[in-house]
Design an enzyme around this catalytic site. Structure first.
Site, PDB file in Angstrom:
ATOM      1  N   HIS A 118      25.113  -1.225  -6.699  1.00  0.00           N
ATOM      2  CA  HIS A 118      24.873  -1.113  -5.159  1.00  0.00           C
ATOM      3  C   HIS A 118      25.775  -0.158  -5.165  1.00  0.00           C
ATOM      4  O   HIS A 118      25.291   1.034  -3.371  1.00  0.00           O
ATOM      5  CB  HIS A 118      26.100  -1.900  -4.634  1.00  0.00           C
ATOM      6  CG  HIS A 118      25.891  -2.965  -4.907  1.00  0.00           C
ATOM      7  ND1 HIS A 118      25.596  -4.426  -3.578  1.00  0.00           N
ATOM      8  CD2 HIS A 118      27.658  -4.238  -4.695  1.00  0.00           C
ATOM      9  CE1 HIS A 118      26.324  -5.488  -3.740  1.00  0.00           C
ATOM     10  NE2 HIS A 118      26.911  -5.431  -4.769  1.00  0.00           N
TER      11      HIS A 118
ATOM     12  N   LYS B  26      16.004  26.796  -7.304  1.00  0.00           N
ATOM     13  CA  LYS B  26      15.762  25.371  -7.769  1.00  0.00           C
ATOM     14  C   LYS B  26      15.175  25.136  -9.612  1.00  0.00           C
ATOM     15  O   LYS B  26      14.576  25.982  -9.761  1.00  0.00           O
ATOM     16  CB  LYS B  26      14.743  24.140  -7.231  1.00  0.00           C
ATOM     17  CG  LYS B  26      14.897  24.632  -6.175  1.00  0.00           C
ATOM     18  CD  LYS B  26      15.959  23.531  -5.752  1.00  0.00           C
ATOM     19  CE  LYS B  26      15.668  22.671  -3.660  1.00  0.00           C
ATOM     20  NZ  LYS B  26      14.620  21.842  -3.700  1.00  0.00           N
TER      21      LYS B  26
ATOM     22  N   GLU C 139       9.907  12.823 -11.486  1.00  0.00           N
ATOM     23  CA  GLU C 139       8.983  12.321 -10.001  1.00  0.00           C
ATOM     24  C   GLU C 139       7.772  12.484 -10.270  1.00  0.00           C
ATOM     25  O   GLU C 139       7.008  10.930  -9.486  1.00  0.00           O
ATOM     26  CB  GLU C 139       9.266  13.347  -9.083  1.00  0.00           C
ATOM     27  CG  GLU C 139      10.574  13.742  -8.388  1.00  0.00           C
ATOM     28  CD  GLU C 139      11.145  14.677  -8.021  1.00  0.00           C
ATOM     29  OE1 GLU C 139      10.525  15.865  -7.939  1.00  0.00           O
ATOM     30  OE2 GLU C 139      12.462  14.781  -7.321  1.00  0.00           O
TER      31      GLU C 139
END
Ligand code: ARG
Length: 458
Positions: A155, A282, A289
């Site tokens: 989970h 960043k 992705e």
């Protein structure tokens, strides 16, 4: 130039030609198309259906076409409908009359089925090789990280401590099954449709075993209608590719999480990261992705072909030409994803200290604390309750189970002794898990040995 002009009195409409043509995308089958034609003409000559002179002229012509295409000297000109018409027209242009005999006892229907099978067979092998390369990298990660502790999750909550070797090993298993699927579908695919003709075989005395053998098939297909109407092999390939893409995507999802500021388990190499045009700080995991994102188009190809095929009566129908663009795209996509993913994994840094700290701070050893009490005679359900209380206490104090003093332990349950600290250390928690398939280094070493053998298997 049309292969079928004889029956027609009018020129084809330009828009119709453009709608109908497949040369713009089936050109990539040129090598397999030529290979198939060479085998076909060898068989025709062996059976006395064409002369040996014609056979030699045809083979020389086809080899010339192959060479010219590969050297960029022969352009795929737009007036041809598909790769089959293109090669045949070129052949006749080059060698004259003999070229017109090549298509004896053959239809584009069995020809395209053959080309696609030959192509898919090669692709299945190539993709299997790429999966194997990835597995080899994973095996390296496993070998080096038998004692790199990290939390295992359920989970997405810290559950029990595992090791990086164990986590990587889970993916090794997935990719090993993927290779199994590819090998399996390759076997089923490996029967030669050539000789099925348009749908009903042919009246020429073809030797189908011979062409099958020349093209390294296990033998000819058994039903000529099925031979030209079947795209199961492609659906199976796309399905295996979808599963590969799903596995890559799950792994990417984890890497994206692990690479985030919150986890910091890994750092993706600069070469596999990208920056932001506005936010100077960043370093984004774009490759992971994109691999995750591209899964959609691979599933799309499978859905597309399943849907195309579902209403097609026997035997060949032009709908089936729609198999190509989606299949080619899915094949290219998965190959790219595998290559990029393997590069990303092999250059990635694993922050072992962060992983271990995370395993320690998340109560991943709570089950082991309960097992400790069970070993001292406390019933498991009671032990579960006691450790639950300890966890609550620790959360309140902002500490880990390992940080509690023995007095604090004893205040909740007098059964605890000094040996609790060793019993719940990450090392012990992992080492005690010795059943086959568990993260304990001794168990893992045996599994790694078996993994190495499985990789060496084929
Ligand atoms: N380009 C066609 C395809 O991809 C080749 C087969 C054409 N056969 C036909 N009867 N028109 O399916």
């Amino acid at each position: 130039m049309k292969l079928w002009g004889g029956r027609f009195t009018k020129e084809e409409d330009q828009a119709v030609h453009e709608f109908n043509e497949s040369l713009s995308f089936d050109r990539r089958l040129y090598r397999h198309d030529i290979m198939g034609s060479i085998a076909h003409v060898k068989m025709l000559a062996k059976q006395g259906i064409v002369s040996e002179e014609d056979r030699d002229a045809i083979i020389a012509g086809l080899e010339g076409i192959l060479k010219d295409i590969e050297e960029g000297k022969l352009e795929f000109t737009k007036e041809h409908e598909d790769i089959h018409s293109f090669v045949e027209a070129n052949l006749t242009e080059r060698i004259g009359e003999a070229g017109k005999r090549l298509h004896t006892g053959r239809s584009r229907n069995d020809q395209v089925a053959l080309d696609m099978k030959l192509y898919c067979r090669d692709q299945a092998d190539e993709i299997s090789g790429l999966v194997k390369e990835l597995e080899q990298v994973l095996l390296g990660v496993m070998e080096e990280n038998l004692e790199t502790y990290m939390p295992g999750f359920t989970h997405l909550q810290k559950a029990q401590p595992v090791t990086l070797a164990h986590h990587a090993g889970a993916y090794f298993e997935m990719f090993e099954r993927d290779r199994g699927r590819l090998a399996d579908l390759r076997k089923r695919m490996n029967r030669c449709p050539l000789g099925a003709g348009a749908l009903a075989g042919t009246t020429y005395p073809l030797d189908r075993e011979y062409t099958a053998e020349l093209l390294e098939f296990d033998g000819p297909t058994y039903n000529s209608m099925d031979s030209v109407a079947d795209r199961d092999y492609l659906i199976e390939l796309l399905s295996a590719l979808s599963v590969i893409a799903m596995h890559l995507s799950r792994f990417c999802e984890e890497i994206i999480l692990w690479n985030s500021n919150e986890y910091r388990f890994v750092e993706i190499d600069d070469a596999y990261s990208t920056g932001s045009s506005i936010m100077p700080q960043k370093k984004n995991p774009d490759i992971a992705e994109l691999v995750r994102g591209k899964t959609g188009r691979v599933y799309g190809a499978l859905m597309s072909l399943l849907t195309t095929m579902k209403g097609i009566p026997l035997a060949y129908n032009k709908d089936m030409q729609e198999d190509k663009e989606v299949a080619f795209d899915a094949i290219d996509t998965v190959k790219n994803c595998l290559t990029l993913f393997t590069g990303m994994i092999s250059t990635m840094t694993f922050r072992k200290d962060v992983m271990a700290a995370s395993a320690k701070n998340g109560f991943a050893n709570a089950t082991d604390a309960a097992d400790y009490l069970v070993n001292k005679g406390v019933p498991f359900r009671d032990a579960h309750g006691i450790v639950g209380q300890l966890v609550l206490y620790c959360i309140d104090k902002g500490i880990a189970l390992d940080d509690m003093s023995l007095e604090e332990y004893k205040a909740v349950c007098p059964v605890f002794e000094e040996d609790i600290y060793d019993a719940i250390s990450l090392k012990t928690c992992v080492e005690k898990r010795t059943v086959v398939g568990a993260p304990g280094p001794e168990a893992m070493k045996k599994v790694i040995e078996a993994c190495r053998e499985r990789l060496a298997g084929e």
